[in-house]
Design a protein around this motif. Sequence first.
Motif, short mmCIF file in Angstrom:
data_model
loop_
_atom_site.label_atom_id
_atom_site.label_comp_id
_atom_site.label_asym_id
_atom_site.label_seq_id
_atom_site.Cartn_x
_atom_site.Cartn_y
_atom_site.Cartn_z
N ARG A 116 0.84 -1.22 0.00
CA ARG A 116 0.00 0.00 0.00
C ARG A 116 0.87 1.25 0.00
N TYR A 117 1.98 1.22 0.76
CA TYR A 117 2.89 2.36 0.79
C TYR A 117 3.42 2.67 -0.62
N LEU A 118 3.87 1.63 -1.33
CA LEU A 118 4.43 1.85 -2.67
C LEU A 118 3.36 2.32 -3.65
N LYS A 119 2.16 1.80 -3.55
CA LYS A 119 1.08 2.24 -4.44
C LYS A 119 0.74 3.71 -4.21
N LEU A 120 0.65 4.12 -2.96
CA LEU A 120 0.33 5.52 -2.65
C LEU A 120 1.51 6.44 -2.98
N ARG A 121 2.72 5.95 -2.80
CA ARG A 121 3.91 6.75 -3.14
C ARG A 121 4.00 6.96 -4.65
N ALA A 122 3.56 5.97 -5.42
CA ALA A 122 3.57 6.10 -6.88
C ALA A 122 2.55 7.11 -7.38
N LEU A 123 1.51 7.38 -6.58
CA LEU A 123 0.50 8.35 -6.99
C LEU A 123 0.99 9.80 -6.86
#
Length: 180
Positions: A116-123
């Motif tokens: 979830r951290y990586l997905k939100l960081r990619a946004l």
Amino acid sequence: MDSLQQNFWKEEYLKEIMLRFGWHQKYGALVKAKQERQRDRRKKAVETTLKLPSVKAPFPEKPRSPPHPPLAEPPQERDLMGVDEMVLATEMKPAPRELRNLLYQGISHEDEGRYRYLKLRALLRPEDKYTFPITTNFNYGWQMGNMASSYVAPEPKCRIDSFFRKNGAFSLLHPRDVAL
């Protein structure tokens, strides 16, 4: 294979052996002498090549750094959201606390934690993640904001509603079905 073929192959084999033996008796000494001459020439060429003296470069001296001043107070936790010299020296800005705390909540297998951290960081936009453009591709679109706010579907290029005929293959053509 019968005895006739066996005798044929036996005779061919013996002829080939005798031919090779005759060649080696006739030319073997010449070939060996030529190989020896070439070997001697190569040795002489290696011995007579110009050898330059080896020069060793002096080791570069390490610049001496000034002594570090003693720390009077223990180091405090840095404010990761503030801008200081260390942040400007790094390429990537640290993640906000709320986003960083997601790393410790749940596991990636359940789409939480690191996933979830990586997905939100990619946004996040690149200018929110980096202090300056790292590659030349970052220059395109750097600080342009949200460009695609709404999607407008293109108009159909065909006036006919459908590709297929409405009344079957052998019916009379409707005026709209005729090519313009």
